[in-house]
Design an enzyme around this catalytic site. Structure first.
Site, PDB file in Angstrom:
ATOM      1  NE  ARG A 115       0.002  -0.167  -6.052  1.00 61.99           N
ATOM      2  CZ  ARG A 115       1.095  -1.007  -6.119  1.00 61.99           C
ATOM      3  NH1 ARG A 115       1.274  -1.783  -5.092  1.00 61.99           N
ATOM      4  NH2 ARG A 115       1.932  -0.709  -6.885  1.00 61.99           N
ATOM      5  CD  GLN A 164     -17.361  -1.593  -7.237  1.00 62.48           C
ATOM      6  OE1 GLN A 164     -17.659  -1.336  -8.117  1.00 62.48           O
ATOM      7  NE2 GLN A 164     -16.993  -2.735  -6.643  1.00 62.48           N
ATOM      8  CG  ASN A 165     -12.173   3.194  -8.295  1.00 63.30           C
ATOM      9  OD1 ASN A 165     -12.388   1.876  -8.383  1.00 63.30           O
ATOM     10  ND2 ASN A 165     -12.730   3.957  -9.209  1.00 63.30           N
ATOM     11  CB  VAL A 166      -8.755   2.597  -2.369  1.00 61.58           C
ATOM     12  CG1 VAL A 166      -9.673   1.247  -1.753  1.00 61.58           C
ATOM     13  CG2 VAL A 166      -7.620   1.994  -3.212  1.00 61.58           C
ATOM     14  CB  SER A 188     -16.645  -6.658 -13.498  1.00 61.15           C
ATOM     15  OG  SER A 188     -16.110  -6.829 -11.943  1.00 61.15           O
ATOM     16  CG  LEU A 226     -29.633  -1.524 -18.855  1.00 61.57           C
ATOM     17  CD1 LEU A 226     -29.023  -0.863 -17.834  1.00 61.57           C
ATOM     18  CD2 LEU A 226     -29.542  -3.210 -18.736  1.00 61.57           C
ATOM     19  N   GLY A 256     -17.505   1.684 -15.088  1.00 61.96           N
ATOM     20  CA  GLY A 256     -16.265   1.029 -14.907  1.00 61.96           C
ATOM     21  C   GLY A 256     -16.228  -0.002 -13.970  1.00 61.96           C
ATOM     22  CE1 TYR A 264      -4.261  -1.696  -0.099  1.00 60.25           C
ATOM     23  CE2 TYR A 264      -3.070  -3.311   1.229  1.00 60.25           C
ATOM     24  CZ  TYR A 264      -4.074  -3.026   0.587  1.00 60.25           C
ATOM     25  OH  TYR A 264      -5.085  -3.948   0.130  1.00 60.25           O
ATOM     26  CG  HIS A 283     -14.462  -1.627  -1.636  1.00 52.85           C
ATOM     27  ND1 HIS A 283     -14.356  -2.033  -3.012  1.00 52.85           N
ATOM     28  CD2 HIS A 283     -15.529  -2.109  -0.964  1.00 52.85           C
ATOM     29  CE1 HIS A 283     -15.553  -2.596  -3.358  1.00 52.85           C
ATOM     30  NE2 HIS A 283     -16.421  -2.821  -1.874  1.00 52.85           N
TER      31      HIS A 283
END
Length: 230
Positions: A57, A87-89, A172, A208, A170, A54, A105
């Site tokens: 990162r 969801q990105n850190v 899944s 949708l 972006g 980390y 997250h």
């Protein structure tokens, strides 16, 4: 009143800025098995490896910039009440100017106590052994690892339930519980799904529109669609 746009973002939007996706096609994250660097077991087994991972990162994050996708989402605040659930850190949404960002997250630029999950500090440098909280407990990355609870989930659900528009960008839709958020949008809420390789979403009740593009192109298209509805 501005309509509320809620956006769930994943690794795909940060990939265009040069951040490697959470799990590449070989199943590794920056050359590491995810189980070694993103689980409580990995931390207990080899905390030095996890801290170094980390720290790297965090250094990488200083070398990248928000891309057009991040910037357009921030600009949409002029016409919409925009909430980003990511969801990105990384902090690329914030650096692009987005005002309401909820990290499901965790955050790379924060650390927390190994004993008190509510003891959280901003942290921009390396995190090392001997970096302690006020009660002399080791600090750890403020990241929600696999197998850990997602503290922000209830807040994310509440935000999603109030959306006039819901966009998925972006991701899944494979990582739960984040992937289940789409099910909490009101039935009449239009959903826009932006991904170059979109999956089929089963049992979706909502209107949708699938936009099979990378994030920056897809968000530009989304902006045009939303502004047409004003």
């Amino acid at each position: 009143m501005k309509k509320k746009l809620v956006v769930l973002t994943g690794a795909g939007i940060s990939a265009e800025s040069g951040i490697k996706t959470f799990r590449d096609s070989d199943g590794l994250w920056e050359g590491h098995n995810v189980l070694d660097v993103a689980t409580p077991e990995g931390w207990r087994k080899n905390p030095s490896l996890v801290l170094d991972f980390y720290n790297q990162r965090r250094k990488q994050l200083r070398e990248v910039q928000p891309n057009l996708g991040h910037q357009i989402l921030a600009e949409l605040e002029r016409d919409f009440e925009v909430y980003i659930i990511t969801q990105n850190v990384d902090d690329l949404h914030e650096r692009a100017g987005s005002s309401n960002v909820l990290h499901l997250h965790g955050e790379l630029l924060k650390v927390r106590s190994t004993k008190n999950p509510n003891y959280i500090l901003d942290w921009h440098d390396d995190l090392n052994f001997g970096d302690l909280d006020e009660n002399n407990n080791q600090l750890r990355p403020h990241i929600v690892w696999f197998g850990e609870e997602v503290p922000a989930l209830d807040q994310a659900i509440t935000i999603t339930q109030s959306a006039d528009y819901f966009a998925v960008i972006g991701t899944s839709l494979q990582v739960y519980p984040a992937a289940a958020l789409i099910d909490f949008a009101a039935r009449e809420t239009p959903i826009f799904y932006i991904d170059p390789k979109p999956i089929k979403i089963p049992n979706l009740r909502n209107p949708l529109e699938v936009i099979p593009e990378v994030a920056s192109k897809g968000v530009a298209f989304l902006r045009e669609k939303l502004l047409q509805n004003l």
